[in-house]
Design a protein around this motif. Structure first.
Motif, PDB file in Angstrom:
ATOM      1  N   THR A 218      -5.542   0.538   1.632  1.00  0.00           N
ATOM      2  CA  THR A 218      -4.702   0.980   0.514  1.00  0.00           C
ATOM      3  C   THR A 218      -4.561  -0.116  -0.528  1.00  0.00           C
ATOM      4  OG1 THR A 218      -3.466   2.447   1.993  1.00  0.00           O
ATOM      5  CG2 THR A 218      -2.414   1.866  -0.095  1.00  0.00           C
ATOM      6  N   GLU A 219      -4.324  -1.347  -0.085  1.00  0.00           N
ATOM      7  CA  GLU A 219      -4.093  -2.454  -1.010  1.00  0.00           C
ATOM      8  C   GLU A 219      -5.388  -3.181  -1.377  1.00  0.00           C
ATOM      9  OE1 GLU A 219      -0.474  -1.423   1.105  1.00  0.00           O
ATOM     10  OE2 GLU A 219      -2.413  -2.106   1.868  1.00  0.00           O
ATOM     11  N   LYS A 220      -5.410  -3.720  -2.584  1.00  0.00           N
ATOM     12  CA  LYS A 220      -6.380  -4.700  -3.083  1.00  0.00           C
ATOM     13  C   LYS A 220      -7.762  -4.159  -3.423  1.00  0.00           C
ATOM     14  CE  LYS A 220      -4.230  -8.816  -1.160  1.00  0.00           C
ATOM     15  NZ  LYS A 220      -4.437 -10.117  -0.511  1.00  0.00           N
ATOM     16  N   GLY A 269       1.913  -6.738   3.010  1.00  0.00           N
ATOM     17  CA  GLY A 269       0.498  -6.568   2.693  1.00  0.00           C
ATOM     18  C   GLY A 269      -0.179  -5.443   3.422  1.00  0.00           C
ATOM     19  N   GLY A 272       0.991  -0.017   2.401  1.00  0.00           N
ATOM     20  CA  GLY A 272       1.951   0.315   1.363  1.00  0.00           C
ATOM     21  C   GLY A 272       3.279  -0.398   1.444  1.00  0.00           C
ATOM     22  N   PRO A 274       4.326  -2.999  -0.110  1.00  0.00           N
ATOM     23  CA  PRO A 274       4.861  -3.308  -1.444  1.00  0.00           C
ATOM     24  C   PRO A 274       5.598  -2.124  -2.074  1.00  0.00           C
ATOM     25  CG  PRO A 274       2.647  -4.201  -1.238  1.00  0.00           C
ATOM     26  CD  PRO A 274       2.875  -3.349  -0.025  1.00  0.00           C
ATOM     27  N   ALA A 336       1.054   6.802  -2.284  1.00  0.00           N
ATOM     28  CA  ALA A 336       0.056   5.725  -2.252  1.00  0.00           C
ATOM     29  C   ALA A 336      -1.328   6.337  -2.095  1.00  0.00           C
ATOM     30  CB  ALA A 336       0.355   4.754  -1.117  1.00  0.00           C
TER      31      ALA A 336
END
Length: 377
Positions: A218-220, A269, A272, A274, A336
């Motif tokens: 999901t992130e980055k 991290g 989701g 954040p 997300a």
């Protein structure tokens, strides 16, 4: 034989007729090779040169000795030294070599390049120098390209066999991918599938260095330079509780009510997190997060024990499987999106492209190739 040695010496630029050095002459028949055809010696006619006598001379070899020539093993050592936080002992263990061997190969590379790549304080490595920071990207690219070469040739030998490496998080591997993996295996039984789990930063690094074909997180991924990212699916966080929790059956729970209770959720991290932090912060709330984990199964286990409310992704909750848990709130957090990502400009086997299409059927092969970009020519 003496004449040959005599002329060979002249060809190298030294004549010893009278013990003095003289300029060498060139050949009388330059059309046969690269000589200029002119003689600058007054006492010798331009009749013969070593080539005419059958003597084959080569220019002196000024290249560095073999042990000072750059090689992939030196690059691997530099890369692993950076990964290990400049701990050469740890880097040596990963590469199955000695610490002295690591130090020597780095010294050899620095000697050839004429610059120091690592900041040193005594025997300790503190970080990369300016030169080290300038070249580390090229080192990683060379190693990634070397891996790609092996993959390309392996794919050419047998397009339907090989290895597919996925770099992803625990949540994706546990909840999102099982059905896709099953269908992929049915289509490509000869392809070995390897799933490497890590945090989003590790996934980005694996893609850039070429150790993974596809990244899923999901992130980055959507913001990482050098990667082509495609939306996989969208999801939301839900709030769960033990069946005996006082919030069960209570309507209208909001973030303020949730923040009053101990919370068990994802670590920083991951999955989701954040978005969870931002939702509370935007309402001026500070949640009491008593346990943070990367694994939704761990979160659910602690919620079952009554340690607090759980905040997990909706795909991690199954009413039939998680019969001791209840969803007490939904829609409190923004949605997300999880992404699939591959390196741009790299070779991607046909079976890897097919895996992406199994995850995202709307993505055509042409759109996928256009996003990845051309491979090196």
């Amino acid at each position: 034989m003496r004449d040959r040695r005599h002329l060979a010496g002249r060809w190298a630029g030294i004549s010893r007729i009278d013990g003095r050095q003289k300029s060498s002459f060139a050949c009388a028949s330059p059309a046969r090779h690269s000589c200029s055809g002119r003689s600058r010696l007054r006492k010798e006619p331009p009749a013969l040169c070593p080539y005419d006598l059958g003597i084959r001379l080569s220019p002196p070899d000024r290249s560095p000795p073999d042990h000072h020539r750059m090689n992939l093993q030196q690059f691997r050592i530099v890369q692993e030294a950076v990964r290990s936080g400049f701990n050469f002992t740890e880097a040596a263990a990963v590469l199955n070599t000695s610490q002295s061997g690591v130090s020597k190969r780095i010294k050899d590379l620095e000697l050839e390049l004429g610059v120091e790549l690592f900041e040193r304080r005594g025997k300790r490595m503190l970080g990369l120098t300016e030169a080290g920071r300038a070249v580390i990207g090229y080192v990683e690219r060379i190693l990634a390209d070397a891996t790609t070469i092996k993959r390309v040739t392996g794919h050419l030998r047998n397009p339907s066999a090989g290895e597919l490496v996925l770099a992803t998080t625990h949540t994706q591997a546990r909840y999102a991918l099982p059905d896709v993996v099953r269908r992929f295996r049915e289509e490509f039984p000869q392809v070995r599938l390897s799933i490497s789990q890590g945090d989003p930063g590790d996934i980005v690094a694996s893609l850039r260095e070429g150790s993974a074909h596809i990244g899923i997180a999901t992130e980055k991924l959507s913001e990482a330079a050098g990667l082509a990212a495609f939306p996989y699916y969208s999801w939301r966080h839900i709030v769960i509780a033990n069946r005996t929790d006082p919030f069960v059956g209570r309507a209208g729970l909001d973030l303020a009510a949730i923040a009053e209770r101990p919370i068990v959720t994802y670590g920083q991290g991951f999955t989701g997190r954040p978005l969870i932090d931002a939702a509370f912060r935007d309402h001026g709330l500070t949640p009491d997060i008593v346990v943070a984990a990367i694994d939704a199964d761990v979160i659910k286990s602690y919620v079952s024990l009554g340690l607090g409310l759980g905040i997990v992704t909706e795909i991690a909750f199954d009413p039939g499987r998680d019969s001791d848990l209840v969803v007490v709130a939904d829609g409190l957090f923004p949605s997300a999106t999880s992404y699939l990502a591959v390196p741009r400009g790299r070779f991607l086997p046909g079976y890897a492209q097919r895996f992406i299409q199994l995850c995202q059927p709307e993505l055509t092969a042409a759109a996928l190739r256009a996003a990845i970009g051309p491979e090196p020519r």
